[in-house]
Design a protein around this motif. Structure first.
Motif, PDB file in Angstrom:
ATOM      1  N   LEU A  33      -0.502 -14.410 -12.310  1.00 53.62           N
ATOM      2  CA  LEU A  33       0.453 -14.983 -11.359  1.00 53.62           C
ATOM      3  C   LEU A  33       0.041 -14.676  -9.921  1.00 53.62           C
ATOM      4  CD1 LEU A  33       3.861 -14.144 -13.105  1.00 53.62           C
ATOM      5  CD2 LEU A  33       2.680 -16.351 -13.020  1.00 53.62           C
ATOM      6  N   GLY A  34      -0.243 -13.401  -9.656  1.00 60.37           N
ATOM      7  CA  GLY A  34      -0.560 -13.000  -8.292  1.00 60.37           C
ATOM      8  C   GLY A  34      -1.837 -13.630  -7.762  1.00 60.37           C
ATOM      9  N   PHE A  35      -2.927 -13.483  -8.509  1.00 57.38           N
ATOM     10  CA  PHE A  35      -4.207 -14.013  -8.040  1.00 57.38           C
ATOM     11  C   PHE A  35      -4.252 -15.536  -8.151  1.00 57.38           C
ATOM     12  CE2 PHE A  35      -5.566  -9.609  -8.945  1.00 57.38           C
ATOM     13  CZ  PHE A  35      -6.144  -9.318  -7.715  1.00 57.38           C
ATOM     14  N   GLY A  36      -3.606 -16.087  -9.182  1.00 58.98           N
ATOM     15  CA  GLY A  36      -3.569 -17.540  -9.310  1.00 58.98           C
ATOM     16  C   GLY A  36      -2.858 -18.195  -8.149  1.00 58.98           C
ATOM     17  N   GLU A  47       8.322 -11.462  -4.058  1.00 55.87           N
ATOM     18  CA  GLU A  47       9.219 -10.314  -4.092  1.00 55.87           C
ATOM     19  C   GLU A  47       9.299  -9.695  -5.475  1.00 55.87           C
ATOM     20  OE1 GLU A  47      13.997  -9.438  -3.362  1.00 55.87           O
ATOM     21  OE2 GLU A  47      13.064 -11.290  -2.623  1.00 55.87           O
ATOM     22  N   THR A  48       9.334 -10.530  -6.498  1.00 54.19           N
ATOM     23  CA  THR A  48       9.366 -10.071  -7.886  1.00 54.19           C
ATOM     24  C   THR A  48       8.455 -10.977  -8.714  1.00 54.19           C
ATOM     25  OG1 THR A  48      11.173 -11.496  -8.647  1.00 54.19           O
ATOM     26  CG2 THR A  48      11.791  -9.418  -7.583  1.00 54.19           C
ATOM     27  N   LEU A 190      10.301   4.454   3.132  1.00 52.93           N
ATOM     28  CA  LEU A 190       9.903   5.506   2.207  1.00 52.93           C
ATOM     29  C   LEU A 190       8.592   5.184   1.503  1.00 52.93           C
ATOM     30  CD1 LEU A 190      13.340   6.421   0.552  1.00 52.93           C
ATOM     31  CD2 LEU A 190      12.026   7.806   2.163  1.00 52.93           C
ATOM     32  N   LEU A 191       8.462   3.933   1.055  1.00 52.30           N
ATOM     33  CA  LEU A 191       7.302   3.560   0.247  1.00 52.30           C
ATOM     34  C   LEU A 191       6.142   3.028   1.083  1.00 52.30           C
ATOM     35  CD1 LEU A 191       9.100   1.807  -2.763  1.00 52.30           C
ATOM     36  CD2 LEU A 191       8.349   4.182  -2.565  1.00 52.30           C
ATOM     37  N   GLY A 192       6.456   2.385   2.180  1.00 58.32           N
ATOM     38  CA  GLY A 192       5.397   1.844   3.025  1.00 58.32           C
ATOM     39  C   GLY A 192       4.651   0.674   2.413  1.00 58.32           C
ATOM     40  N   ILE A 193       5.264  -0.001   1.407  1.00 51.80           N
ATOM     41  CA  ILE A 193       4.632  -1.165   0.788  1.00 51.80           C
ATOM     42  C   ILE A 193       5.635  -2.299   0.700  1.00 51.80           C
ATOM     43  CG2 ILE A 193       2.987   0.169  -0.584  1.00 51.80           C
ATOM     44  CD1 ILE A 193       4.836  -0.188  -2.976  1.00 51.80           C
ATOM     45  N   ASP A 194       5.125  -3.503   0.693  1.00 54.43           N
ATOM     46  CA  ASP A 194       5.974  -4.671   0.549  1.00 54.43           C
ATOM     47  C   ASP A 194       6.168  -5.004  -0.931  1.00 54.43           C
ATOM     48  OD1 ASP A 194       6.168  -5.054   3.329  1.00 54.43           O
ATOM     49  OD2 ASP A 194       4.256  -6.157   3.366  1.00 54.43           O
ATOM     50  N   ASN A 195       7.309  -5.574  -1.244  1.00 54.31           N
ATOM     51  CA  ASN A 195       7.601  -6.081  -2.589  1.00 54.31           C
ATOM     52  C   ASN A 195       7.396  -5.037  -3.688  1.00 54.31           C
ATOM     53  OD1 ASN A 195       7.993  -8.638  -1.323  1.00 54.31           O
ATOM     54  ND2 ASN A 195       5.784  -9.029  -1.452  1.00 54.31           N
ATOM     55  N   PRO A 196       8.030  -3.872  -3.555  1.00 56.51           N
ATOM     56  CA  PRO A 196       7.830  -2.830  -4.572  1.00 56.51           C
ATOM     57  C   PRO A 196       8.350  -3.231  -5.954  1.00 56.51           C
ATOM     58  CG  PRO A 196       9.642  -2.244  -3.111  1.00 56.51           C
ATOM     59  CD  PRO A 196       8.963  -3.429  -2.504  1.00 56.51           C
ATOM     60  N   PHE A 198       8.053  -6.071  -7.399  1.00 51.83           N
ATOM     61  CA  PHE A 198       6.990  -6.799  -8.099  1.00 51.83           C
ATOM     62  C   PHE A 198       6.067  -5.824  -8.821  1.00 51.83           C
ATOM     63  CE2 PHE A 198       2.543  -8.115  -8.181  1.00 51.83           C
ATOM     64  CZ  PHE A 198       2.630  -9.288  -8.913  1.00 51.83           C
ATOM     65  N   TYR A 199       5.693  -4.751  -8.154  1.00 48.11           N
ATOM     66  CA  TYR A 199       4.786  -3.780  -8.767  1.00 48.11           C
ATOM     67  C   TYR A 199       5.452  -3.069  -9.943  1.00 48.11           C
ATOM     68  CZ  TYR A 199       1.904  -4.482  -4.621  1.00 48.11           C
ATOM     69  OH  TYR A 199       1.128  -5.053  -3.633  1.00 48.11           O
ATOM     70  N   LEU A 200       6.728  -2.749  -9.803  1.00 48.16           N
ATOM     71  CA  LEU A 200       7.421  -2.068 -10.889  1.00 48.16           C
ATOM     72  C   LEU A 200       7.593  -2.987 -12.091  1.00 48.16           C
ATOM     73  CD1 LEU A 200      10.137  -0.089  -8.884  1.00 48.16           C
ATOM     74  CD2 LEU A 200       8.174   0.865 -10.111  1.00 48.16           C
ATOM     75  N   GLU A 201       7.939  -4.253 -11.847  1.00 49.92           N
ATOM     76  CA  GLU A 201       8.034  -5.202 -12.956  1.00 49.92           C
ATOM     77  C   GLU A 201       6.674  -5.406 -13.609  1.00 49.92           C
ATOM     78  OE1 GLU A 201      11.813  -7.965 -11.544  1.00 49.92           O
ATOM     79  OE2 GLU A 201       9.768  -8.711 -11.315  1.00 49.92           O
ATOM     80  N   SER A 202       5.634  -5.393 -12.807  1.00 53.83           N
ATOM     81  CA  SER A 202       4.287  -5.515 -13.359  1.00 53.83           C
ATOM     82  C   SER A 202       3.965  -4.336 -14.266  1.00 53.83           C
ATOM     83  CB  SER A 202       3.252  -5.589 -12.223  1.00 53.83           C
ATOM     84  OG  SER A 202       3.454  -6.739 -11.417  1.00 53.83           O
TER      85      SER A 202
END
Length: 235
Positions: A33-36, A47-48, A190-196, A198-202
């Motif tokens: 999904l991300g790279f495509g 975002e997710t 706190l995290l310093g990253i966008d769309n956290p 998405f990473y957790l669902e991944s």
């Protein structure tokens, strides 16, 4: 006699292939999904995972979830275990239905209408139930063994993997809930990253995929344990 052995071998090979296929779908979905979206449609990180429904990767998102759902709804293990209450097949059936619900009821877009908000709530409900059943399968069903059978060393290691995957899923779910409670600005600071999320669902879907790849013996294969599974394995 030889025909029976061949039939059993064919059955095992079929289940192994299906388990590996569903594992690969889960393991690769976030990357596809991300790279495509980035390579084909020049779409940035969403975002997710569910927000890829609103990108050019919609068909991939819906198709993969429906494929996983259909597999789970038809999954019974190596043998029938009866219709007694608490039959674990029902967990797989529910999990598959939840996966299809996630696909068919999209998450709310930006500036949603009232109807889109209602559908979005249904999406979140299906997603929470789907993630919960994934954790249950890894922690409870995949770790079930026949106490009369002696576990091989590799079977023990696979059980450890199932537990790690299950607890990883639960931890990621808890963090997603926490992020939903905290203010967006605080999370970003706190995290310093966008769309956290998405990473957790991944992490959730990849842990699910890794668990099924292990169940499909792509990881830690040993023939002795595979033969024992013909008798003891329900999940």
């Amino acid at each position: 006699m030889q025909q029976s052995v061949n039939d059993a071998n064919t059955l095992v090979a079929g289940y192994m292939a299906l388990r590996r296929a569903v594992g690969m779908l889960g393991l690769t979905l976030p990357f596809v999904l991300g790279f495509g979206a980035w390579l084909i449609f020049q779409t940035g990180l969403q975002e997710t995972v569910s927000h890829y429904y609103y990108t050019g990767m919609r068909n991939i998102f819906v198709g993969v979830l429906c494929a996983i759902g259909v597999f789970l709804m038809n999954y019974t293990g190596y043998k029938q275990v009866g219709d007694r209450p608490g039959d674990p097949r029902g967990v797989f059936h529910l999990s598959g239905a939840f996966a299809i619900g996630v696909a068919l009821f999209p998450t709310s877009p930006n500036d949603p209408t009232t109807l889109e908000q209602i559908v979005g709530i249904m999406h979140l409900t299906f997603a929470a139930a789907f993630f919960g059943t994934l954790a249950y399968v890894s922690l409870v069903l995949f770790t079930r063994t026949d106490p009369a059978q002696t576990l091989t060393a590799r079977r023990r290691k696979r059980i450890q993997i199932y537990r790690i995957c299950g607890w990883t899923i639960l931890t990621a779910i808890a963090l997603i809930v926490l992020l939903g409670i905290l203010p967006d600005g605080l999370v970003q600071g706190l995290l310093g990253i966008d769309n956290p999320v998405f990473y957790l669902e991944s992490v959730v879907v990849m842990a699910f995929g890794f668990s099924w790849l292990t169940k499909g013996r792509m990881i830690l294969l040993d023939l002795e344990s595979l033969l024992l599974d013909m008798h003891e394995d329900i999940g």
